[in-house]
Motif scaffolding. Structure first.
Motif, PDB file in Angstrom:
ATOM      1  N   ASP A 149       0.827  -1.197   0.000  1.00  0.00           N
ATOM      2  CA  ASP A 149       0.000   0.000   0.000  1.00  0.00           C
ATOM      3  C   ASP A 149       0.865   1.253   0.000  1.00  0.00           C
ATOM      4  N   PRO A 150       0.390   2.333  -0.653  1.00  0.00           N
ATOM      5  CA  PRO A 150       1.127   3.602  -0.617  1.00  0.00           C
ATOM      6  C   PRO A 150       1.341   4.075   0.816  1.00  0.00           C
ATOM      7  N   GLY A 151       2.511   4.619   1.070  1.00  0.00           N
ATOM      8  CA  GLY A 151       2.805   5.149   2.397  1.00  0.00           C
ATOM      9  C   GLY A 151       3.380   4.165   3.373  1.00  0.00           C
ATOM     10  N   THR A 152       3.417   2.873   3.022  1.00  0.00           N
ATOM     11  CA  THR A 152       4.012   1.882   3.920  1.00  0.00           C
ATOM     12  C   THR A 152       5.522   1.846   3.731  1.00  0.00           C
ATOM     13  N   ALA A 153       6.206   1.278   4.718  1.00  0.00           N
ATOM     14  CA  ALA A 153       7.665   1.180   4.645  1.00  0.00           C
ATOM     15  C   ALA A 153       8.097   0.348   3.448  1.00  0.00           C
ATOM     16  N   VAL A 370      -0.643 -11.219   9.178  1.00  0.00           N
ATOM     17  CA  VAL A 370       0.558 -10.764   8.487  1.00  0.00           C
ATOM     18  C   VAL A 370       0.178  -9.774   7.388  1.00  0.00           C
ATOM     19  N   LEU A 371       0.852  -8.641   7.332  1.00  0.00           N
ATOM     20  CA  LEU A 371       0.594  -7.642   6.301  1.00  0.00           C
ATOM     21  C   LEU A 371       1.210  -8.103   4.991  1.00  0.00           C
ATOM     22  N   GLY A 372       0.378  -8.302   3.984  1.00  0.00           N
ATOM     23  CA  GLY A 372       0.854  -8.771   2.696  1.00  0.00           C
ATOM     24  C   GLY A 372       1.012  -7.638   1.695  1.00  0.00           C
ATOM     25  N   ALA A 373       1.272  -8.015   0.434  1.00  0.00           N
ATOM     26  CA  ALA A 373       1.374  -7.054  -0.671  1.00  0.00           C
ATOM     27  C   ALA A 373       0.648  -7.676  -1.854  1.00  0.00           C
ATOM     28  N   HIS A 374      -0.657  -7.777  -1.754  1.00  0.00           N
ATOM     29  CA  HIS A 374      -1.456  -8.526  -2.730  1.00  0.00           C
ATOM     30  C   HIS A 374      -2.539  -7.699  -3.398  1.00  0.00           C
TER      31      HIS A 374
END
Length: 478
Positions: A149-153, A370-374
């Protein structure tokens, strides 16, 4: 780099077939293997962002590594005379390599992750087993709808690159690629700068993972550095399976409810304690089971608050894989996401193959949020499940849809989610919903519900109603 595109026209495979080309002297090839990749990426990113990360990839020799490898080949221009004869004035780029290190997955990446590739990418590959070349195969170019997501590390790491989806080719040792901007009825737009062909060897040997773990397994983990006091994928699942287990075994309903009390007891309401709606825990192949090289990913884990929704995806890697090859496909996707795209780990939280086997995806614990990137814009408070394959024109298997239902019945049940219900998620920003907007979504949604995309393919999307009702049944709701 844009000057290169403005002044020269790239090689196409048509030209490569007409002329017996060899690799141009100016072409660059870099190969990464094993745990050294992470250090190289970090050093390169610190030096010069995404371009530095790409340049830092170290040549690891011509032998095939059991840990896998990535070959990154710059797309090269061709002489104007050849261009005019074969292509006319269309500004294509491409590459022909009659002999490369063996690979099983291919994609195209470029320098700026904010740029889209508006055009068509096609490849041909040569089989190691038969020596025959395939026909032209399309690679899905719209892949920016996945990611942090935009703004995440993770999004701001400076290591990310743009890229197509990866395509599974099977064991290959020759490749041709052509990239053409624009499309039918559209003017040709400039291609992204720094286009590179990524050839991924997933490494390893696949075998059906069992549910056991031995002292020898744990000792081997320690020797090769998988067990890390700071963060390990195995320890994140320690409440569910012994350290070193290749699969987390299935539980029956009674055992699952007991586990729910152990894992989330302090968070349950009295009603949830009296009548927990949760499906029996399904068998899940661990990262060790599919052969994840833990040296590739970033150390540590990143968590969201809870799991309110599940987004279903297809990997767009094609359907020409066997169930025995599924771990290799996953290792290829993992390596492509981390090495080629610059992500911190594989993007999906779980993957499902055509035989209905469920695999742990991003590290951090299968029971944890868990924070994903999907699903760009909706990774917070959700999980991503990718069914391995392409389902725009092919139907998903009944086993795969059933596995999605079993997985969501259990994982959503840990957090009180109703698979046939609705929930609200706050958008992190995307092409459908502005950042900060609260969006009402199905608890089991398709990727296209949160972002304007074809994913998870028309025919898999059409099966989500079945997955919802089946998951609700497994939870005891109907």
């Amino acid at each position: 780099m844009r000057g290169f595109l403005a002044s020269s026209i790239g090689v196409t495979c048509a030209a490569a077939l007409a002329l017996p080309l060899t690799a141009p002297a100016a072409a660059t090839t870099t190969t990464t293997t094993g745990a050294a990749t992470a250090a190289a990426r970090t050093a390169g990113a610190a030096a010069a962002g995404p371009a530095g990360a790409a340049a830092s990839r170290s040549l690891a020799g011509s032998t095939r590594s059991l840990a896998g490898s990535t070959q990154s080949l710059a797309l090269e221009p061709v002489a104007p005379a050849s261009r005019d004869r074969v292509l006319g004035a269309v500004p294509e780029e491409g590459l022909y390599r009659g002999k490369v290190h063996r690979f099983s997955m291919v994609g195209v990446a470029w320098a700026d992750p904010r740029r889209a590739l508006d055009g068509r990418v096609q490849v041909r590959t040569r089989s190691v087993g038969t020596g025959a070349w395939t026909g032209w195969q399309d690679i899905e170019t719209h892949n920016a709808d996945h990611g942090a997501d935009p703004g995440t590390a993770e999004a701001a790491s400076g290591r990310r690159r743009g890229g197509t989806a990866p395509l599974w080719t099977g064991d290959s040792d020759g490749v041709q690629v052509r990239v053409r901007p624009g499309g039918s009825g559209r003017p040709a737009a400039p291609l992204p700068a720094g286009l590179r062909l990524e050839l991924v060897d997933p490494g390893g040997e696949d075998a059906p993972p069992d549910d056991s773990a031995t002292q020898e397994d744990a000792e081997e983990d320690t020797r090769i550095g998988v067990v890390d006091a700071e963060a390990t994928a195995a320890e994140a699942d320690a409440d569910l399976a012994p350290l070193g287990a290749k699969a987390i075994p299935a539980l029956d309903r009674t055992e699952t409810e007991r586990e729910l009390y152990d894992l989330r007891g302090d968070e349950l309401t009295e009603q949830q304690r009296a009548k927990p709606y949760i499906g029996p825990r399904p068998r899940i192949v661990t990262r060790r089971g599919w052969g994840a090289d833990e040296g590739l990913r970033e150390k540590g884990f990143v968590y969201t608050h809870q799991v309110k929704a599940a987004f279903v995806h297809h990997t767009v890697t094609g359907n020409k894989y066997t169930c025995a090859q599924a771990p290799s496909v996953i290792r290829g996707i993992y390596r492509y996401h981390v090495v080629s795209m610059g992500w911190r780990d594989i993007g999906y939280n779980f993957l499902v193959d055509k035989c209905g086997t469920i695999y742990e995806g991003r590290a951090g614990g299968v029971a944890e949020p868990v924070l994903g990137a999907h699903t760009l814009g909706f990774n917070t408070d959700s999980m991503g499940i990718a069914v391995i394959g392409t389902f725009t024109k092919s139907k998903p298997s009944t086993a795969a849809v059933e596995a999605v239902a079993k997985l969501t019945a259990w994982k959503l049940g840990l957090y009180g989610g109703n698979p046939s219900g609705k929930t609200y998620l706050k958008s992190g920003g995307g092409n459908l919903y502005r950042k900060g907007k609260n969006v009402r979504l199905n608890v089991i949604s398709g990727h296209r519900d949160g972002f304007a995309t074809e994913c998870p393919g028309r025919l898999l999307y059409g099966k989500l109603g079945t997955a919802r009702s089946t998951a609700a049944h497994y939870q005891g709701r109907r």
